[in-house]
Design an enzyme around this catalytic site. Structure first.
Site, PDB file in Angstrom:
ATOM      1  N   SER A  83      12.579 -44.329   5.877  1.00  0.00           N
ATOM      2  CA  SER A  83      11.861 -45.535   5.436  1.00  0.00           C
ATOM      3  C   SER A  83      11.342 -46.326   6.636  1.00  0.00           C
ATOM      4  O   SER A  83      11.931 -46.288   7.716  1.00  0.00           O
ATOM      5  CB  SER A  83      12.799 -46.436   4.630  1.00  0.00           C
ATOM      6  OG  SER A  83      13.281 -45.757   3.501  1.00  0.00           O
TER       7      SER A  83
HETATM    8  N1  SAM Z   1      17.609 -43.885   3.244  1.00  0.00           N
HETATM    9  C1  SAM Z   1      16.684 -43.162   4.079  1.00  0.00           C
HETATM   10  C2  SAM Z   1      16.492 -43.845   5.404  1.00  0.00           C
HETATM   11  O1  SAM Z   1      17.498 -44.255   5.978  1.00  0.00           O
HETATM   12  O2  SAM Z   1      15.369 -43.917   5.899  1.00  0.00           O
HETATM   13  C3  SAM Z   1      15.383 -42.865   3.415  1.00  0.00           C
HETATM   14  C4  SAM Z   1      15.502 -41.798   2.441  1.00  0.00           C
HETATM   15  S1  SAM Z   1      14.069 -41.076   1.770  1.00  0.00           S
HETATM   16  C5  SAM Z   1      12.884 -42.350   1.593  1.00  0.00           C
HETATM   17  C6  SAM Z   1      14.671 -40.809   0.092  1.00  0.00           C
HETATM   18  C7  SAM Z   1      15.742 -39.774  -0.006  1.00  0.00           C
HETATM   19  O3  SAM Z   1      16.202 -39.752  -1.354  1.00  0.00           O
HETATM   20  C8  SAM Z   1      15.319 -38.346   0.325  1.00  0.00           C
HETATM   21  O4  SAM Z   1      16.068 -37.852   1.371  1.00  0.00           O
HETATM   22  C9  SAM Z   1      15.570 -37.580  -0.984  1.00  0.00           C
HETATM   23  O5  SAM Z   1      16.005 -36.267  -0.784  1.00  0.00           O
HETATM   24  C10 SAM Z   1      16.647 -38.450  -1.620  1.00  0.00           C
HETATM   25  N2  SAM Z   1      16.820 -38.289  -3.065  1.00  0.00           N
HETATM   26  C11 SAM Z   1      15.888 -38.194  -4.043  1.00  0.00           C
HETATM   27  N3  SAM Z   1      16.481 -38.086  -5.255  1.00  0.00           N
HETATM   28  C12 SAM Z   1      17.825 -38.104  -5.028  1.00  0.00           C
HETATM   29  C13 SAM Z   1      18.975 -38.023  -5.866  1.00  0.00           C
HETATM   30  N4  SAM Z   1      18.886 -37.908  -7.201  1.00  0.00           N
HETATM   31  N5  SAM Z   1      20.192 -38.078  -5.292  1.00  0.00           N
HETATM   32  C14 SAM Z   1      20.321 -38.197  -3.956  1.00  0.00           C
HETATM   33  N6  SAM Z   1      19.277 -38.274  -3.102  1.00  0.00           N
HETATM   34  C15 SAM Z   1      18.046 -38.237  -3.631  1.00  0.00           C
END
Ligand code: SAM
Length: 236
Positions: A83
Site C-alpha cells: 500500500s
Molecule cells: N498490507 C499490505 C502492506 O503492508 O502494504 C498490503 C497488502 S495488498 C494491498 C493486499 C493483500 O491482501 C494481498 O497480498 C492479497 O494477497 C491479500 N488478500 C486478498 N484476499 C485475501 C484473503 N481473503 N485473505 C488474506 N489475504 C488476502
C-alpha cells in the site's frame, strides 16, 4: 581447514554488529517523505514516529528499494502491491491504535503495514496478520523476524473469515477491497472495537465500522480509495 576457521570467525564478528550500528542509507528519504505526509495529512506524532521507524525499503522487492519512499503503491510479486504510505498512515489514524491492543490485519502482503501497527501497539500488544498467498506470508515473516518484531504473528489462510483462534480483537483492518463487511470480522470484534476496510468493486470506499458497548454496529464512509480485491469466502 585454515580458510574455514577464518570464515567462521568473520561470520561471528558480523553477528556481533548490532542492527542499530549499521547506517540506514534510506533514512533521509524516509524523513523527507514523512515530513511531507505529516503536513499534508496532519498526522499525529505517534503515527509519524512509527512510520519513520519502519524501513519500508526492506518490505519491497530488491529492485524497488530506491522507489520505496515515493508515496505510491509498488508491486510485491504475485500480482499484489504494498500500500502507498499515505494510505497506511490514514488507516492507522482512523484505527486509533493504543498500546496493548490486539489487532487483526487481513492482507499481509510483505508485512509493512503490520510492522507500523506493531510499533503503535507496542510489545504488550499483538498483531495477527492473515495472508492467503503463502510466498508473500513467508517473505513477510522473514523480514519481520529479522527486524525483531516479536509481537506480529503471520498466518496463511482466508482472512475474509477472520482468525477465530486469536479472537476477539480491539481493532481489525483489511487491506483488500471487500463486497461488504465480512460477518466473521464483526463477530470477532470486541465491544467498543473498530474495523477499517475498503468496500466496493470498481468504486471503492474506505469505511469505518464501530461496535458500541451494546454490540450495535455503525458504519461511516471515509472516502474513495483503490485497493486490490479481497478474495475468499466473504470476498469477491
Ligand atoms: N498490507 C499490505 C502492506 O503492508 O502494504 C498490503 C497488502 S495488498 C494491498 C493486499 C493483500 O491482501 C494481498 O497480498 C492479497 O494477497 C491479500 N488478500 C486478498 N484476499 C485475501 C484473503 N481473503 N485473505 C488474506 N489475504 C488476502
Amino acid at each position: 581447514m585454515r580458510g574455514n576457521s577464518r570464515s567462521s570467525k568473520n561470520k561471528n564478528n558480523l553477528k556481533d554488529i548490532h542492527k542499530a550500528d549499521i547506517p540506514d542509507p534510506y533514512f533521509e528519504k524516509r524523513l523527507r517523505l514523512m515530513n511531507r505526509l505529516k503536513d499534508e495529512l496532519n498526522l499525529s506524532e505517534r503515527v509519524y514516529k512509527a512510520m519513520l521507524k519502519v524501513p519500508r525499503h526492506l518490505f519491497v522487492p530488491f529492485n524497488y528499494r530506491d522507489d520505496a519512499y515515493a508515496d505510491t503503491p509498488l508491486p510485491i510479486g504475485k500480482d499484489q502491491t504494498i500500500s502507498a504510505p499515505h494510505m497506511v498512515a490514514i488507516m492507522c489514524e482512523l484505527l486509533d491504535l493504543k498500546e496493548g491492543h490486539k489487532v487483526l490485519e487481513v492482507g499481509t502482503g510483505r508485512g509493512y503495514h503490520a510492522a507500523v501497527v506493531a510499533e503503535l501497539i507496542g510489545k504488550k500488544g499483538k498483531v495477527i496478520t492473515v495472508e492467503r498467498i503463502e510466498e508473500l506470508a513467508r517473505k513477510a515473516r522473514e523480514v519481520l523476524e529479522s527486524l525483531g518484531y516479536t509481537n506480529v504473528r503471520v498466518v496463511v489462510g482466508d482472512g475474509s473469515k477472520g482468525f477465530e483462534e486469536e479472537a476477539p480483537y480491539d481493532r481489525i483492518f483489511v487491506t483488500a477491497s471487500a463486497p461488504d463487511v465480512p460477518k466473521p470480522l464483526i463477530d470477532q470484534l470486541k465491544l467498543g472495537g473498530k474495523i477499517v476496510l475498503p468496500i466496493g468493486n470498481f468504486m471503492q470506499n474506505l469505511v469505518i465500522v464501530e461496535k458500541d458497548e451494546g454490540g450495535e454496529i455503525k458504519k461511516k464512509p471515509w472516502g474513495a480509495v483503490r485497493f486490490v480485491p479481497l478474495v475468499g469466502e466473504y470476498g469477491f
